[in-house]
Design a protein around this motif. Structure first.
Motif, PDB file in Angstrom:
ATOM      1  N   MET A   1      -3.131   2.616   5.163  1.00 47.70           N
ATOM      2  CA  MET A   1      -3.306   1.830   4.151  1.00 47.70           C
ATOM      3  C   MET A   1      -2.176   2.093   3.855  1.00 47.70           C
ATOM      4  O   MET A   1      -1.249   0.219   3.649  1.00 47.70           O
ATOM      5  CB  MET A   1      -4.352   2.367   3.411  1.00 47.70           C
ATOM      6  N   LEU A   2      -1.217   2.648   3.281  1.00 50.42           N
ATOM      7  CA  LEU A   2       0.009   2.862   2.862  1.00 50.42           C
ATOM      8  C   LEU A   2       1.090   1.866   3.287  1.00 50.42           C
ATOM      9  O   LEU A   2       2.075   1.007   3.063  1.00 50.42           O
ATOM     10  CB  LEU A   2       1.029   4.391   2.222  1.00 50.42           C
ATOM     11  N   GLN A   3       1.166   2.374   5.069  1.00 51.25           N
ATOM     12  CA  GLN A   3       2.505   0.906   5.680  1.00 51.25           C
ATOM     13  C   GLN A   3       1.713  -0.171   6.226  1.00 51.25           C
ATOM     14  O   GLN A   3       2.897  -1.648   5.346  1.00 51.25           O
ATOM     15  CB  GLN A   3       2.115   1.227   7.296  1.00 51.25           C
ATOM     16  N   SER A   4       0.715  -0.882   5.334  1.00 49.80           N
ATOM     17  CA  SER A   4       0.446  -2.028   5.928  1.00 49.80           C
ATOM     18  C   SER A   4       1.093  -2.586   4.493  1.00 49.80           C
ATOM     19  O   SER A   4       1.577  -3.313   4.139  1.00 49.80           O
ATOM     20  CB  SER A   4      -1.310  -2.385   5.236  1.00 49.80           C
ATOM     21  N   ILE A   5       0.821  -1.774   2.726  1.00 53.67           N
ATOM     22  CA  ILE A   5       1.251  -2.714   1.738  1.00 53.67           C
ATOM     23  C   ILE A   5       3.049  -2.367   1.336  1.00 53.67           C
ATOM     24  O   ILE A   5       2.971  -3.611   1.070  1.00 53.67           O
ATOM     25  CB  ILE A   5       1.074  -1.241   0.440  1.00 53.67           C
ATOM     26  N   LEU A   6       3.886  -0.966   2.425  1.00 55.86           N
ATOM     27  CA  LEU A   6       5.193  -1.467   2.497  1.00 55.86           C
ATOM     28  C   LEU A   6       5.108  -2.905   3.090  1.00 55.86           C
ATOM     29  O   LEU A   6       6.425  -3.374   3.099  1.00 55.86           O
ATOM     30  CB  LEU A   6       5.411   0.259   3.123  1.00 55.86           C
ATOM     31  N   LEU A   7       4.742  -3.192   4.868  1.00 55.66           N
ATOM     32  CA  LEU A   7       4.860  -4.190   5.357  1.00 55.66           C
ATOM     33  C   LEU A   7       5.154  -5.698   3.821  1.00 55.66           C
ATOM     34  O   LEU A   7       5.918  -6.327   4.159  1.00 55.66           O
ATOM     35  CB  LEU A   7       4.143  -4.302   5.897  1.00 55.66           C
ATOM     36  N   SER A   8       4.049  -6.060   3.570  1.00 54.63           N
ATOM     37  CA  SER A   8       4.043  -6.608   2.678  1.00 54.63           C
ATOM     38  C   SER A   8       4.578  -7.150   1.499  1.00 54.63           C
ATOM     39  O   SER A   8       5.289  -7.694   1.707  1.00 54.63           O
ATOM     40  CB  SER A   8       2.166  -7.287   2.368  1.00 54.63           C
ATOM     41  N   LEU A   9       5.007  -5.565   1.359  1.00 54.62           N
ATOM     42  CA  LEU A   9       6.327  -5.783   0.499  1.00 54.62           C
ATOM     43  C   LEU A   9       7.366  -6.212   0.923  1.00 54.62           C
ATOM     44  O   LEU A   9       8.560  -6.994   0.245  1.00 54.62           O
ATOM     45  CB  LEU A   9       6.377  -4.312  -0.934  1.00 54.62           C
ATOM     46  N   PHE A 302      -1.844  -8.136   3.091  1.00 53.49           N
ATOM     47  CA  PHE A 302      -2.508  -6.763   3.321  1.00 53.49           C
ATOM     48  C   PHE A 302      -3.944  -6.928   3.488  1.00 53.49           C
ATOM     49  O   PHE A 302      -4.409  -5.976   4.396  1.00 53.49           O
ATOM     50  CB  PHE A 302      -2.464  -6.138   2.045  1.00 53.49           C
ATOM     51  N   ILE A 303      -4.746  -7.173   2.916  1.00 49.66           N
ATOM     52  CA  ILE A 303      -6.457  -7.239   3.081  1.00 49.66           C
ATOM     53  C   ILE A 303      -6.654  -7.618   5.273  1.00 49.66           C
ATOM     54  O   ILE A 303      -7.268  -6.932   5.304  1.00 49.66           O
ATOM     55  CB  ILE A 303      -6.833  -8.105   2.413  1.00 49.66           C
ATOM     56  N   PHE A 304      -5.976  -8.623   5.783  1.00 46.48           N
ATOM     57  CA  PHE A 304      -6.571  -9.385   6.397  1.00 46.48           C
ATOM     58  C   PHE A 304      -5.619  -7.822   7.643  1.00 46.48           C
ATOM     59  O   PHE A 304      -6.527  -7.672   7.995  1.00 46.48           O
ATOM     60  CB  PHE A 304      -5.905 -10.328   6.871  1.00 46.48           C
ATOM     61  N   ALA A 306      -5.042  -5.713   6.904  1.00 46.25           N
ATOM     62  CA  ALA A 306      -6.337  -3.117   6.481  1.00 46.25           C
ATOM     63  C   ALA A 306      -7.905  -3.974   7.876  1.00 46.25           C
ATOM     64  O   ALA A 306      -7.376  -3.006   8.532  1.00 46.25           O
ATOM     65  CB  ALA A 306      -6.029  -3.248   5.434  1.00 46.25           C
ATOM     66  N   VAL A 307      -8.076  -4.814   7.285  1.00 49.32           N
ATOM     67  CA  VAL A 307      -9.117  -5.362   7.887  1.00 49.32           C
ATOM     68  C   VAL A 307      -9.258  -5.541   9.627  1.00 49.32           C
ATOM     69  O   VAL A 307     -10.418  -4.501  10.495  1.00 49.32           O
ATOM     70  CB  VAL A 307     -10.665  -6.236   7.223  1.00 49.32           C
ATOM     71  N   LEU A 308      -8.623  -5.758  10.508  1.00 51.89           N
ATOM     72  CA  LEU A 308      -7.957  -6.138  11.209  1.00 51.89           C
ATOM     73  C   LEU A 308      -7.846  -4.801  12.274  1.00 51.89           C
ATOM     74  O   LEU A 308      -8.304  -4.813  13.445  1.00 51.89           O
ATOM     75  CB  LEU A 308      -7.214  -7.283  11.512  1.00 51.89           C
ATOM     76  N   HIS A 309      -7.048  -4.405  11.640  1.00 52.54           N
ATOM     77  CA  HIS A 309      -6.169  -2.893  11.473  1.00 52.54           C
ATOM     78  C   HIS A 309      -7.600  -1.691  12.239  1.00 52.54           C
ATOM     79  O   HIS A 309      -7.386  -0.560  13.166  1.00 52.54           O
ATOM     80  CB  HIS A 309      -5.093  -2.889  11.523  1.00 52.54           C
TER      81      HIS A 309
END
Length: 314
Positions: A1-9, A302-304, A306-309
């Protein structure tokens, strides 16, 4: 989850910082509006074609070519484009806004965000799939955009021969053709020329974002809020929700699905703003679409992802 947030940022914040810098430079007089059109023309006629030429020629089509993925991507883009070309003129009256709305929905910021998204998801892996797809889809995006603006805004849109001539003379189409010829020919540029072309191409996106920030108008009195909202929802939610489920059904997984996600769910293309200004379209609306979709895509991507992952699809 945190990795996805950092990726988007990490992907989206540099885009916004460049736009904010452009607005700041305009405010203090270092990028006055009198010079913005000339800078935009330089970007469209020189730097953007060089960047596109580099993207195309750096892909080895003979080594990485997934027919089923390319076929699905091309079919989905053409289908979306055809539906929009039929639907939008029946809802929007102004041709200068029709072209911008169609472009804002079908054309994504694939060059800027595609590779960072996939490379961050698959760190250390070969990402030839996304590179190959970019080399096919980005020229298609540009070809459709040239036709789009000629159709809605061109003086010769009722003369197919003149329209074809204008499309053939477009710098983006010429750059794409030259890039493909270079790839097929097998020739190699000397090192000094390679470095020059790389440097010229790398100017494109930062300059385009600075111009966008310097020329941005978010005054509610001059903003078509309804159009902006519809394009944003369609670009960031409707398009990926329409085309990703069939892609999953057809068996696309891993890098292939992540590449399609980046193509469908990325914000509107920065180069679309450059084209809109050079083709006498509503470039204020085009710029607003780029900024708003770029901002909100931090959350939607981020949502897409996270869901696909979570579903172990990417």
């Amino acid at each position: 989850m945190l990795q996805s947030i950092l990726l988007s940022l990490n992907v989206m914040l540099p885009v916004f910082l460049m736009i904010l810098l452009g607005a700041f430079l305009q405010k203090i007089g270092l990028m006055p509006r009198t010079m913005i059109r000339d800078l935009n023309r330089l970007c469209f006629k020189c730097f953007l074609p060089v960047m596109l030429f580099n993207n195309v020629r750096e892909t080895d089509f003979r080594q990485y070519f997934e027919w089923h993925l390319i076929g699905y991507a091309i079919f989905s883009v053409l289908l979306l484009f055809a539906v929009l070309m039929w639907l939008v003129p029946r809802i929007v009256r102004n041709p200068e806004q029709q072209s911008v709305i169609v472009q804002g929905i079908y054309r994504s910021n694939y060059v800027i965000l595609g590779i960072p998204i996939v490379s961050n998801i698959y760190k250390g892996d070969n990402i030839a799939t996304i590179t190959m797809l970019i080399a096919i889809i980005v020229p298609l995006f540009n070809l459709l955009a040239v036709y789009l603006f000629e159709h809605f805004n061109g003086q010769s849109r009722h003369d197919p021969w003149k329209m074809a001539g204008n499309i053939a003379r477009n710098p983006l189409i010429i750059a794409t053709a030259l890039g493909m010829l270079y790839t097929l020919s097998g020739i190699q540029f000397p090192g000094f020329l390679e470095e020059t072309l790389t440097d010229l191409g790398s100017i494109t996106i930062p300059l385009a974002l600075l111009i966008l920030g310097a020329d941005l108008d978010l005054n509610l009195q001059t903003t078509q809020v309804a159009y902006l909202a519809v394009v944003t929802v369609c670009k960031l939610l409707a398009v990926p929700l329409l085309f990703l489920p069939p892609a999953i059904f057809f068996g696309f997984r891993g890098q292939a699905l992540a590449s399609l996600l980046a193509m469908y769910a990325s914000p509107a293309a920065v180069s679309g703003y450059i084209m809109a200004q050079n083709e006498n379209a509503d470039y204020h609306l085009a710029g607003q679409i780029v900024v708003v979709t770029s901002l909100l895509s931090c959350f939607t991507l981020f949502i897409f992802i996270a869901v696909l992952h979570e579903l172990q699809l990417i």
